[in-house]
Design an enzyme around this catalytic site. Structure first.
Site, PDB file in Angstrom:
ATOM      1  N   GLU A 177       9.208  54.321 -97.441  1.00  0.00           N
ATOM      2  CA  GLU A 177       8.316  53.447 -96.681  1.00  0.00           C
ATOM      3  C   GLU A 177       8.892  53.376 -95.279  1.00  0.00           C
ATOM      4  OE1 GLU A 177       7.668  48.862 -95.924  1.00  0.00           O
ATOM      5  OE2 GLU A 177       7.830  49.348 -98.052  1.00  0.00           O
ATOM      6  N   GLY A 200      14.797  57.810 -89.888  1.00  0.00           N
ATOM      7  CA  GLY A 200      15.698  57.909 -91.026  1.00  0.00           C
ATOM      8  C   GLY A 200      15.003  58.427 -92.262  1.00  0.00           C
ATOM      9  N   GLY A 201      13.792  57.929 -92.510  1.00  0.00           N
ATOM     10  CA  GLY A 201      13.045  58.369 -93.679  1.00  0.00           C
ATOM     11  C   GLY A 201      12.697  59.840 -93.623  1.00  0.00           C
ATOM     12  N   GLU A 210       4.910  51.802 -83.587  1.00  0.00           N
ATOM     13  CA  GLU A 210       5.297  50.519 -84.178  1.00  0.00           C
ATOM     14  C   GLU A 210       6.277  49.790 -83.255  1.00  0.00           C
ATOM     15  OE1 GLU A 210       6.937  48.847 -88.461  1.00  0.00           O
ATOM     16  OE2 GLU A 210       7.762  50.731 -87.694  1.00  0.00           O
ATOM     17  N   GLY A 237      12.836  51.861 -94.595  1.00  0.00           N
ATOM     18  CA  GLY A 237      13.559  51.853 -93.336  1.00  0.00           C
ATOM     19  C   GLY A 237      12.765  52.506 -92.229  1.00  0.00           C
ATOM     20  N   SER A 238      13.467  53.075 -91.274  1.00  0.00           N
ATOM     21  CA  SER A 238      12.838  53.611 -90.079  1.00  0.00           C
ATOM     22  C   SER A 238      12.151  54.943 -90.359  1.00  0.00           C
ATOM     23  CB  SER A 238      13.884  53.806 -88.981  1.00  0.00           C
ATOM     24  OG  SER A 238      14.756  54.879 -89.306  1.00  0.00           O
ATOM     25  N   ARG A 239      11.228  55.278 -89.477  1.00  0.00           N
ATOM     26  CA  ARG A 239      10.523  56.554 -89.593  1.00  0.00           C
ATOM     27  C   ARG A 239      11.486  57.722 -89.402  1.00  0.00           C
ATOM     28  NH1 ARG A 239       4.799  57.491 -86.502  1.00  0.00           N
ATOM     29  NH2 ARG A 239       4.442  59.690 -86.953  1.00  0.00           N
ATOM     30  N   CYS A 244       7.254  44.726 -92.719  1.00  0.00           N
ATOM     31  CA  CYS A 244       6.602  46.024 -92.589  1.00  0.00           C
ATOM     32  C   CYS A 244       5.093  45.887 -92.509  1.00  0.00           C
ATOM     33  CB  CYS A 244       6.990  46.925 -93.760  1.00  0.00           C
ATOM     34  SG  CYS A 244       6.904  46.119 -95.357  1.00  0.00           S
ATOM     35  N   LYS A 291      22.713  52.633-102.261  1.00  0.00           N
ATOM     36  CA  LYS A 291      23.462  52.643-101.017  1.00  0.00           C
ATOM     37  C   LYS A 291      23.198  51.322-100.296  1.00  0.00           C
ATOM     38  CE  LYS A 291      24.091  54.331 -96.448  1.00  0.00           C
ATOM     39  NZ  LYS A 291      24.014  52.907 -96.022  1.00  0.00           N
TER      40      LYS A 291
END
Length: 525
Positions: free
Chosen positions: A266, A246-247, A394, A242-244, A303, A185
């Site tokens: 991650e 989204g993950g 973060e 990606g983001s927390r 990151c 994607k």
């Protein structure tokens, strides 16, 4: 530059036409870039996943040598379009040409590293226990095992690495190496760069005579397209950077499926840096310069950016803080990757400035234009940090929060309070490190990589690297997304009992025709 179509790549065919609704945006100017991209349809997504499932029947059985040829061909094709990438990617990301060329080299290097691993072959961890028909009280059967590929893998591109963690990045390289087809994607921040790399991979699939469906590239909004991809029954694993938020959303989808799948995400890390008293007394200016370079590298959009700096307040820390503040004030402004990241950085920095327990020590310069960020240095006490969870969030950008404590015990308390991280760094003399062995032991339990007398930015692509960490740094603290151990995310162990030798995978056959390292009857052979 190679022609961009604005369409997904579904196996060997371009996606259907339609009205383009996704556009790359030049973050410095706000300009919409051409071409626009058509969102993948449900039919196309199903076709991409279905083709991947069929391709797996062939790709999963290919030899390591064949996969190595494929991986090297992808690298060759990417190098051949290096000038095109150096033109396209900076327009979409604001990253300088030099960074794109460096990242191109890293991407090709890791593809070739995985090629060497699968060509050599020992990564499959072949184990053989020979039969013993005379054993009492029951005979022992012949038992053999090795790692085998899982099946089609969904890969989600990262915003901050348009090459090395995107279409042909480490997730894709390790999945291909394992023998898994990949459906990628694309990230909305760099759609043209994604298509250029997608074309390079598609050409390699064709040139290596691999089955259609070995690779597909789809475009669409993250929530809808990404969710549909993770839920698709043909997908057997996924990799995400990606983001927390989204993950975690995708993690839940992966585990709530009728057939749950491994989801390697991650997500979030503030990468604490601990500076011990002895080294602080020896070289405060050198430490400040190193930390400043690490926190502002790439506009802080790594990151592994050191977002937290913990100092032993019993030492004389003021020269260090003053020097770091001076360097931050002299930092030029720079363009961030996209408006979402820029807005989040501005918002997070504003919250710190408004926090009564936080002092703003220094702010860097800012430039005109959109998506601009200035470096920032903040300071608080250990007591305030321990009492306010928001200070451990973060802040993705060129900043660090300095936390001062009142000795070793408080430093240990701070370390124990941290969530899982990708990295932790400790600066100290040899005497410092011996006196703080317990700190190192605590950090080993908190992170995937402990750095001594260095800085966390810069992740070496090599066999021993671990780029992972306990939750929420990643969804699975046992895994890594960088280094050759990343291949094991997309494999599973299979045991073969009582098989005729000719029907065994080549790696397990008695004569060891591939001459790989194996564990035979408990002994390395």
């Amino acid at each position: 530059m190679a022609e961009l179509t604005g369409k997904s790549i579904i196996g060997s065919q371009p996606g259907d036409g339609g009205h383009p609704t996704l556009f790359g945006i030049n973050p410095a100017t706000g300009e919409s870039l051409q071409p626009g991209y058509v969102v993948v349809s449900e039919v196309e997504l199903n076709r991409a996943a279905g083709l991947a499932a069929r391709a797996f029947e062939t790709l999963g059985k290919t030899s390591g040598a064949a996969r190595a040829v494929f991986l090297r061909k992808i690298a060759d094709n990417i190098e051949a379009i290096g000038d095109d990438l150096a033109k396209c990617a900076p327009q979409e990301t604001g990253l300088p040409e030099g960074r794109i060329r460096m990242e191109t080299g890293r991407t090709c290097g890791q593809l070739r590293l995985f090629a060497s691993v699968v060509e050599e072959g020992s990564w499959v961890d072949a184990r053989i226990d020979h039969a013993d028909p005379e054993r009492e009280p029951v005979p022992k059967p012949d038992v053999r095992s090795m790692e085998r590929p899982l099946g089609p893998v969904a890969v989600f591109c990262a915003s901050n690495f348009p090459l090395a963690f995107s279409v042909a990045g480490g997730d894709t390289a390790s999945a291909f190496a394992a023998g898994c087809p990949v459906v990628v994607k694309a990230h909305h921040s760099h759609p043209g760069t994604a298509e250029l790399i997608g074309q390079a991979i598609s050409a390699a699939v064709h040139d290596c005579a691999l089955p259609e469906g070995t690779f597909s590239l789809v475009y669409g909004p993250g929530r809808e397209t990404g969710s549909a991809l993770v839920r698709h029954p043909a997908i057997k694993a996924a990799g995400f950077t990606g983001s927390r938020a989204g993950g975690q959303a995708l993690m839940k989808l992966a585990t709530d499926r009728p057939e749950p799948i491994p989801f390697y995400a991650e997500m979030s890390s503030i990468n604490p840096v601990f500076i011990l008293p002895g080294v602080m007394a020896e070289c405060p200016d050198q430490l400040a310069a190193g930390l400043h370079g690490s926190m502002t590298l790439g506009v802080g959009q790594f990151c592994t950016n050191p977002g937290l700096t913990i100092l032993d307040g019993t030492a004389d820390i003021e020269p260090f803080v003053a020097k770091l503040g001076e360097l931050v004030e002299g930092s030029p402004g720079a363009t961030m990757l996209n408006s979402g990241i820029s807005d989040a950085y501005d918002s997070g920095a504003d919250l710190l400035r408004q926090n009564s327990a936080v002092d703003t020590i220094a702010l860097g310069q800012t430039a005109g234009g959109q998506c601009q960020a200035g470096a920032a240095l903040f300071r608080t006490s250990a007591k305030a940090f321990l009492n306010d969870e928001s200070l451990g969030a973060e802040l993705f950008g060129p900043s660090t929060l300095v936390v001062t404590d009142d000795g070793t015990d408080k430093m240990l308390t701070l370390a124990r309070s941290l969530e899982g991280q990708l990295t932790a760094t400790v600066h100290g003399t040899e005497a410092d490190l011996r006196a703080n062995r317990e700190l190192l032991d605590v950090l080993e339990r908190k992170v995937g990589r402990v750095v001594v007398n260095g800085f966390p930015t810069g992740v070496e692509v090599c066999h021993a690297m671990v780029h992972g960490g306990p939750f929420p740094a990643t969804s699975d603290g046992r895994s890594t997304s960088v280094g050759t151990n990343a291949i094991h995310r997309f494999t599973r162990l299979v045991c073969y009992q009582g098989f005729p030798d000719a029907l065994l995978p080549t790696e397990l056959q008695e004569a060891n025709p591939l001459a790989i390292r194996r564990l035979v009857d408990g002994k390395s052979n």
